[in-house]
Design a protein around this motif. Structure first.
Motif, PDB file in Angstrom:
ATOM      1  N   ALA A 246     -20.106 -53.948 -19.142  1.00 11.22           N
ATOM      2  CA  ALA A 246     -21.465 -53.812 -19.420  1.00 11.22           C
ATOM      3  C   ALA A 246     -22.152 -54.998 -18.502  1.00 11.22           C
ATOM      4  O   ALA A 246     -23.198 -54.964 -18.286  1.00 11.22           O
ATOM      5  N   ALA A 247     -21.499 -55.981 -17.967  1.00 12.13           N
ATOM      6  CA  ALA A 247     -22.288 -56.973 -17.420  1.00 12.13           C
ATOM      7  C   ALA A 247     -22.221 -56.687 -15.657  1.00 12.13           C
ATOM      8  O   ALA A 247     -22.663 -57.289 -15.075  1.00 12.13           O
ATOM      9  N   LEU A 248     -21.383 -55.784 -15.368  1.00  5.27           N
ATOM     10  CA  LEU A 248     -21.266 -55.315 -13.937  1.00  5.27           C
ATOM     11  C   LEU A 248     -21.989 -54.084 -13.479  1.00  5.27           C
ATOM     12  O   LEU A 248     -22.432 -53.148 -14.416  1.00  5.27           O
ATOM     13  N   ASP A 249     -22.434 -54.045 -12.206  1.00  5.98           N
ATOM     14  CA  ASP A 249     -23.200 -52.861 -11.798  1.00  5.98           C
ATOM     15  C   ASP A 249     -22.116 -51.848 -11.166  1.00  5.98           C
ATOM     16  O   ASP A 249     -21.941 -51.915 -10.001  1.00  5.98           O
ATOM     17  N   LEU A 250     -21.643 -50.992 -12.173  1.00  3.97           N
ATOM     18  CA  LEU A 250     -20.597 -50.231 -11.726  1.00  3.97           C
ATOM     19  C   LEU A 250     -20.915 -49.187 -10.651  1.00  3.97           C
ATOM     20  O   LEU A 250     -20.191 -49.039  -9.655  1.00  3.97           O
ATOM     21  N   PRO A 251     -22.312 -48.492 -10.517  1.00  2.00           N
ATOM     22  CA  PRO A 251     -22.502 -47.645  -9.549  1.00  2.00           C
ATOM     23  C   PRO A 251     -22.412 -48.189  -8.192  1.00  2.00           C
ATOM     24  O   PRO A 251     -22.056 -47.995  -7.277  1.00  2.00           O
ATOM     25  N   ALA A 252     -22.925 -49.607  -8.156  1.00  2.00           N
ATOM     26  CA  ALA A 252     -22.989 -50.407  -7.069  1.00  2.00           C
ATOM     27  C   ALA A 252     -21.428 -50.581  -6.474  1.00  2.00           C
ATOM     28  O   ALA A 252     -21.428 -50.656  -5.146  1.00  2.00           O
ATOM     29  N   ILE A 253     -20.712 -51.118  -7.348  1.00  2.00           N
ATOM     30  CA  ILE A 253     -19.372 -51.443  -6.829  1.00  2.00           C
ATOM     31  C   ILE A 253     -18.544 -50.045  -6.385  1.00  2.00           C
ATOM     32  O   ILE A 253     -17.867 -50.294  -5.504  1.00  2.00           O
ATOM     33  N   ILE A 254     -18.765 -49.047  -7.043  1.00  2.00           N
ATOM     34  CA  ILE A 254     -18.218 -47.737  -6.646  1.00  2.00           C
ATOM     35  C   ILE A 254     -18.652 -47.556  -5.085  1.00  2.00           C
ATOM     36  O   ILE A 254     -17.883 -47.204  -4.266  1.00  2.00           O
ATOM     37  N   GLU A 255     -19.903 -47.751  -4.977  1.00  2.00           N
ATOM     38  CA  GLU A 255     -20.775 -47.602  -3.606  1.00  2.00           C
ATOM     39  C   GLU A 255     -19.851 -48.489  -2.686  1.00  2.00           C
ATOM     40  O   GLU A 255     -19.405 -48.290  -1.427  1.00  2.00           O
TER      41      GLU A 255
END
Length: 494
Positions: A246-255
């Motif tokens: 919930a605290a991380l930007d998962l889409p950005a990390i995947i990119e």
């Protein structure tokens, strides 16, 4: 032992075709204690919950963190350590461990550029491109993977920009793609920290507030292994994954992960490693047992093992059966035994109380059967541990100590054993807070010199027993695994 060679890989059912590895991201930090394990485990769990097939890895010799990674990913966590397996094997081991995954998460070790110090490496550990040897930075370079820094922000404000500026400029071959802020105190604190990150051009990919619920219980050697916590560990990983996700930007990390430029390599294969070793052993008599049964100690007391060990044993023709020394008997018909690392001092009463197993261990050792005992296994084979009776295979006693013994060792085998012929050279790792008082130590297993040139001997070889504090990664020495299985087949193969 001869230096390991680069070999063609095979799956055992046909050739494995070299190809690109999945997108990967490395979770690193400026220093130990910043929250890498919490963030990496939570990220793995959150990606898995989102439907990704995640391959988890840990830089360095750590056995404990991969256990939590494995719970979060639903597949084995694996280690990547250039010191223990050779840097040429890191990318192939990564490719093998990431097979079938669509993303890989690699947790670093210590600080980003921290690795084996120069005096340990006999002058070969100086800082250079990619940091010290075995560092997270070096492994990230070998994998072509971008780095995300986890920063413990509890004591930081605007000066965070200077810290990040230093990490960005220290080695420009390391691609730091963003920051995760950990232990942030308030919305105002977060705002100031975001401004500091923006000043040096680094994206903030997540913000974690101070939360005691994110801590994983620890004791004298770090985190309590997941296997010891059972359902409690599963619940902790689930909670951490939800909060971190919930605290991380998962889409950005995947990119970020998709920007990795992994090498095109042939995946490591246990079958191929063993086949190459056996080619060199051609002409040796095959032994009397075609597929020896090798019992491997597991359960809560013996949690330290590398996934590649069982794979190599199997590839060498052995049948592997895991048992729990806290309650189980020795598997019937076992031809050899592996007792790895762990925390027997935390389970002394139960280990001591399994009298039938202790008797079987003494009988197996008396018969000269091959026994590979590493660290915790060494303690278990002694006459006593913290004044509790143990197997009594070796004449000595073990006790908990306040002194931490930690570090890589460049060692030479001093005595022939079922694992190594005398004169073999290895790099292993010690990590324990116990000591052994020998009553009568047979021939030593290992010898090495410390940074001051002082000679040390360690461990012992007695009949078929090789017992030592030194942890050696089997993938780095497939010759030793093949030799052990040959010894398990019978005296004709030794």
């Amino acid at each position: 032992m001869p230096a390991a060679r680069v070999r063609r890989a095979s799956s055992g059912s046909g050739d494995v075709v070299a190809g690109s590895t999945p997108p990967a991201v490395v979770i690193a930090a400026p220093a130990s204690g910043s929250g890498k394990t919490t963030v990496a485990t939570g990220l793995i769990g959150a990606l898995s919950a989102a439907g990704h097939r995640v391959a988890p890895f840990k830089v360095g010799p750590d056995y404990i963190d991969p256990g939590y990674h494995g719970l979060a990913a639903g597949r084995a966590g694996r280690n990547l350590d250039p010191n223990l397996v050779g840097e040429h094997r890191v990318a192939p081991l990564f490719a093998a461990g990431a097979a079938g995954a669509d993303i890989a998460v690699v947790e670093g070790v210590m600080g980003l550029f921290d690795g084996r110090i120069a005096d340990q490496a006999a002058g070969d550990g100086a800082i250079g491109a990619g940091g010290a040897f075995g560092s997270t930075a070096q492994v990230a370079g070998l994998l072509g993977a971008p780095v995300i820094l986890v920063v413990d922000a509890a004591g930081h404000s605007q000066s965070l920009a200077a810290l990040l500026h230093g990490f960005l400029g220290f080695d420009t071959s390391v691609r730091i793609a963003g920051v995760i802020l950990n232990r942030v105190g308030s919305p105002r604190h977060e705002q100031v920290l975001r401004q500091a990150c923006a000043r040096v051009g680094l994206a903030v990919l997540g913000v974690l507030r101070r939360d005691p619920g994110l801590a994983v219980p620890s004791r004298h050697l770090g985190l309590i292994p997941a296997a010891e916590r059972n359902t409690d560990a599963v619940r902790s990983v689930s909670e951490i994954s939800a909060k971190v996700g919930a605290a991380l930007d998962l889409p950005a990390i995947i990119e970020v992960a998709r920007s990795s430029r992994g090498p095109v390599v042939t995946p490591w294969s246990a079958a191929d490693e063993i086949a190459a070793v056996e080619e060199n052993a051609a002409g040796e008599r095959p032994g009397s047992v075609a597929a020896p049964l090798i019992a491997v100690a597991g359960g809560a007391a013996f949690t330290f093992s590398y996934a590649e060990h069982a794979e190599l044993l199997t590839a060498a023709g052995a049948r592997v059966e895991v048992f729990d020394p806290l309650a189980d008997p020795l598997p019937r018909g076992a031809h050899a035994l592996v007792i790895g690392g762990g925390f027997p001092e935390e389970h002394g009463e139960q280990l001591s109380g399994n009298a039938p197993l202790l008797s079987d261990l003494r009988a197996m050792a008396a018969a000269g059967r091959p026994i590979h005992a590493e660290c915790a296994g060494l303690l278990y084979l002694l006459a006593a541990l913290d004044d509790r009776p143990m197997a009594g295979v070796l004449a000595g006693s073990g006790a908990f100590s306040s002194r931490l013994t930690l570090g890589y060792r460049d060692a030479v085998a001093l005595t022939d054993s079922p694992l190594f012929p005398a004169g073999s050279r290895v790099t292993g790792h010690e990590f324990h807070r116990t000591r052994v008082q020998w009553t009568d130590r047979p021939a030593p297993a290992w010898g090495w010199r410390d940074a001051d040139g002082r000679a040390h001997t360690e461990g012992t070889v007695h009949r078929g027993v090789h017992a030592s504090y030194l942890h050696v990664h089997p993938a780095g020495y497939p010759e030793a695994v093949a030799r052990f299985v040959r010894a398990a087949r019978g005296p004709e193969a030794r």
